[in-house]
Design a protein around this motif. Structure first.
Motif, PDB file in Angstrom:
ATOM      1  N   LEU A 110       0.847  -1.190   0.000  1.00  0.00           N
ATOM      2  CA  LEU A 110       0.000   0.000   0.000  1.00  0.00           C
ATOM      3  C   LEU A 110       0.885   1.243   0.000  1.00  0.00           C
ATOM      4  N   THR A 157      -8.021   6.525   3.217  1.00  0.00           N
ATOM      5  CA  THR A 157      -8.965   5.736   4.023  1.00  0.00           C
ATOM      6  C   THR A 157      -9.152   6.380   5.397  1.00  0.00           C
ATOM      7  N   LYS A 159     -10.661  -3.514  15.667  1.00  0.00           N
ATOM      8  CA  LYS A 159      -9.653  -4.167  14.816  1.00  0.00           C
ATOM      9  C   LYS A 159      -9.374  -3.358  13.544  1.00  0.00           C
ATOM     10  N   TYR A 160     -10.443  -2.868  12.919  1.00  0.00           N
ATOM     11  CA  TYR A 160     -10.274  -2.157  11.652  1.00  0.00           C
ATOM     12  C   TYR A 160     -10.266  -0.639  11.805  1.00  0.00           C
ATOM     13  N   MET A 216      -0.477 -11.160  12.608  1.00  0.00           N
ATOM     14  CA  MET A 216      -1.407 -10.193  12.016  1.00  0.00           C
ATOM     15  C   MET A 216      -0.675  -8.885  11.721  1.00  0.00           C
ATOM     16  N   ILE A 222      -1.638  -1.453  10.202  1.00  0.00           N
ATOM     17  CA  ILE A 222      -1.081  -0.154   9.816  1.00  0.00           C
ATOM     18  C   ILE A 222      -1.255   0.789  11.008  1.00  0.00           C
ATOM     19  N   SER A 241      -0.859   4.632  12.212  1.00  0.00           N
ATOM     20  CA  SER A 241      -0.675   5.985  11.664  1.00  0.00           C
ATOM     21  C   SER A 241      -0.653   7.004  12.790  1.00  0.00           C
ATOM     22  N   ASP A 245       7.844  -1.682   8.243  1.00  0.00           N
ATOM     23  CA  ASP A 245       8.097  -0.611   7.282  1.00  0.00           C
ATOM     24  C   ASP A 245       7.674   0.706   7.925  1.00  0.00           C
ATOM     25  N   SER A 259       7.181   5.063   7.063  1.00  0.00           N
ATOM     26  CA  SER A 259       7.240   6.162   6.112  1.00  0.00           C
ATOM     27  C   SER A 259       6.730   7.410   6.834  1.00  0.00           C
ATOM     28  N   VAL A 309       3.368   6.726   8.874  1.00  0.00           N
ATOM     29  CA  VAL A 309       2.636   5.476   8.670  1.00  0.00           C
ATOM     30  C   VAL A 309       3.615   4.322   8.849  1.00  0.00           C
ATOM     31  N   MET A 323       4.028  -0.020   8.993  1.00  0.00           N
ATOM     32  CA  MET A 323       3.403  -1.342   8.930  1.00  0.00           C
ATOM     33  C   MET A 323       4.032  -2.180  10.036  1.00  0.00           C
ATOM     34  N   ILE A 382      -4.364   2.428  15.027  1.00  0.00           N
ATOM     35  CA  ILE A 382      -3.812   1.157  14.571  1.00  0.00           C
ATOM     36  C   ILE A 382      -4.969   0.344  14.010  1.00  0.00           C
ATOM     37  N   GLN A 383      -4.813  -0.080  12.751  1.00  0.00           N
ATOM     38  CA  GLN A 383      -5.910  -0.749  12.041  1.00  0.00           C
ATOM     39  C   GLN A 383      -5.365  -1.963  11.293  1.00  0.00           C
ATOM     40  N   HIS A 384      -6.096  -3.048  11.339  1.00  0.00           N
ATOM     41  CA  HIS A 384      -5.722  -4.243  10.577  1.00  0.00           C
ATOM     42  C   HIS A 384      -5.534  -3.854   9.110  1.00  0.00           C
ATOM     43  N   PHE A 404      -7.427  -1.509   4.470  1.00  0.00           N
ATOM     44  CA  PHE A 404      -6.811  -0.752   3.369  1.00  0.00           C
ATOM     45  C   PHE A 404      -6.731  -1.620   2.112  1.00  0.00           C
TER      46      PHE A 404
END
Lengths: 449, 89
Positions: free
Chosen positions: A2, A10, A66-67, B1, B4, B6, B32, B34, B46, B48, B77-79, B83
């Motif tokens: 990504l 998003t 989670k999301y 798992m 991301i 941010s 990762d 950035s 951001v 990973m 923090i999101q799975h 994205f």
């Protein structure tokens, strides 16, 4: 991999443009709860709701975390109670069991206190419909609907006539709360069996035992996307809406599949409906204004709404193999700040709203009218809406609130139901037409076999 | 798992240090990273990250929200699938 811009896009949708999962709705079949004893039947229904949907809230909250996307509502809808309660006749007992289970599970609404009488009405179905005002007045969270017409069957005018009386009675019985019972009662033509949105959600007779249907929304995201199209033509606007709808729907599918898996239910459909809330920036009216109207209600509104509704559906269909429910744009007056403002300044009338319902995904929704509006006028409004649905092969609905004791001004429902300006109805009447009853035959194009 | 993480907010010293330390303490590996400054003052980072198997998001989200408060920034923090589902076929 990504890229950072995709990730930030998003996040911006969720953070600034109110993108959310509007509802995870568990649809439950109650056919295995039918008994001829009122108490037994109600107890079985309560037990099944707790057993199947008891973890709905905690599962929903865990998925939201989670999301990182808000899941605003978790809800349950059940098989039409007119059928489930027919053997025992204990309709009110069932309504109370549904209400109690909803409170226990911690959900705000449970749908399915419903009857499907588009062609005919059995004596028991009539008894059921007559019980709706009491059921809505004696419960907090139960939602009700009646299907009075379909493209295949035409319009059951006896049911239309009865629905007008039922709405008036519900308004009276809930008069101490601004007639709020009527906000939980929807009269449909071409009702869909897998709609996850309240108040009109129920589990259709052709559906499974426990099914997860997810409603996803995001008027703010669509508005922001259109804002970025500087001076584009209508093709470009439609394309932008379609692409945005695609992205939103993909998230709906992800959440729906995960919720179904966690709750041991099957995945039904994703309903991508631009459903406004009273928050500024979460308005369907403001999307239409962004396309180029000085106010919703201006000439051109119907065309803009048609383009929006159609592009939303096209984007959704590409994103998921199982798009269903109502999928399109909702235009509830009390729940949309842009609609409220347009009515307030005289830009939007009931007549223009009716025209808009010919091209949007539902109908006259959350409209307050004077408390002295007659039952036959309400029936006539329902008949007009049903005619639009039946002839155009689409769902239409009426959720109208004749606010008891009030003939002008505003009415406050609070929360997601918002505040509604009381709108004028025609001074003329359709009393003789409604009194005729009978059936309006199905349109010629219903004969497809 | 994989998730991301941010961070968005006004730039200041020690943001990356504090975030990394919190992740390390919770056994989370950075895959990762950035980072950029937007409009001359807005810090946008951001990452990973790889979470240990069976870790629920709440376990790491709670300490992250504490340091977000301390730093005066927004941390999410999101799975990664949210994205991927939106931007990849």
């Amino acid at each position: 991999m990504l890229n950072i811009n995709e990730i930030l896009q998003t996040i911006e949708m969720i953070k600034d443009q109110h993108l959310d999962i509007r509802t995870i709705t568990m649809h439950l079949s109650l056919f295995d709860c039918i008994r001829d004893d009122k108490t037994k039947c109600a107890n079985l229904i309560y037990d099944k709701m707790i057993a199947k949907a008891g973890r709905l809230k905690s599962v929903g909250d865990a998925i939201a975390e989670k999301y990182g996307i808000p899941i605003v509502n978790k809800r349950v809808s059940v098989s039409p109670i007119s059928l489930i309660g027919s053997s025992s006749g204990g309709y009110i007992e069932i309504a109370k069991a549904l209400d109690k289970a909803a409170k226990e599970i911690g959900i705000d609404f449970v749908g399915g206190y419903s009857a499907l009488v588009q062609k005919g009405m059995t004596p028991k179905e009539k008894d059921f419909i007559l019980s709706i005002p009491e059921a809505l007045a004696s419960t907090e969270r139960v939602c009700s609907s009646i299907n009075i017409g379909s493209t295949r069957a035409g319009i059951n005018m006896d049911a239309v006539k009865l629905a007008g009386n039922i709405i008036k009675e519900t308004a009276y019985l809930t008069k101490d709360n601004e007639s709020i019972g009527c906000a939980k009662l929807v009269v449909f033509a071409n009702a869909v069996e897998d709609n996850p949105f309240m108040a009109g959600s129920f589990n259709g007779v052709g559906e499974g035992d426990a099914v997860i249907n997810v409603g996803i929304s995001g008027p703010g995201v669509v508005k922001a996307a259109i804002q970025r199209v500087n001076g584009g033509d209508c093709t470009e606007i439609a394309e932008t809406i379609k692409r945005t709808a695609f992205k939103i729907t993909r998230i709906g599918e992800l959440v729906a599949r995960e919720a179904a898996c966690e709750l041991n239910a099957s995945f039904g459909i994703v309903d991508l409906s631009l459903a406004p809330t009273p928050v500024r920036g979460d308005s369907v009216a403001q999307i239409l204004e962004e396309i180029g109207l000085s106010s919703v209600g201006a000439h051109g509104t119907t065309a803009c709404l048609y383009m929006l509704n159609d592009a939303v559906k096209k984007g959704g269909v590409m994103a998921s193999s199982h798009i269903g429910g109502l999928s399109g744009a909702f235009i509830p007056v009390s729940e949309d700040i842009g609609m409220i403002e347009a009515v307030k300044k005289g830009a939007l009338s009931l007549d223009k709203l009716e025209a808009m319902t010919a091209v949007c995904s539902v109908g006259l929704d959350m409209i307050a009218v004077p408390g002295d509006t007659s039952a036959s006028t309400i029936s006539a409004i329902i008949a007009d809406e049903a005619a639009i649905g039946v002839v155009n092969n689409k769902t239409t609905a009426v959720r109208i609130i004749p606010v008891y004791g009030k003939n002008e001004g505003f009415v406050e429902f609070g929360g997601l139901l918002g505040r509604a300006p009381i709108m004028k109805t025609s001074a003329e009447n359709a009393d003789l037409f409604i009194a005729r009853g009978g059936r309006i035959p199905a349109p010629i194009h219903s004969n497809k076999n | 798992m994989r998730a991301i993480l941010s961070v968005i907010g006004k730039d200041k010293k020690g943001i990356i240090a504090l975030v990394s330390t919190t992740l390390c303490k919770n056994d989370i590996n950075i895959l990762d990273i950035s980072q950029t400054i937007m409009q001359d003052e807005y810090f946008t980072m951001v990452m990973m990250v790889e979470l240990p198997k069976n870790m629920v998001m709440q376990k790491i989200n709670a300490p992250l929200q504490e340091i977000a408060k301390e730093l005066g920034v927004e941390i999410r923090i999101q799975h990664e699938d949210i994205f991927n589902s939106m931007h990849r076929m």
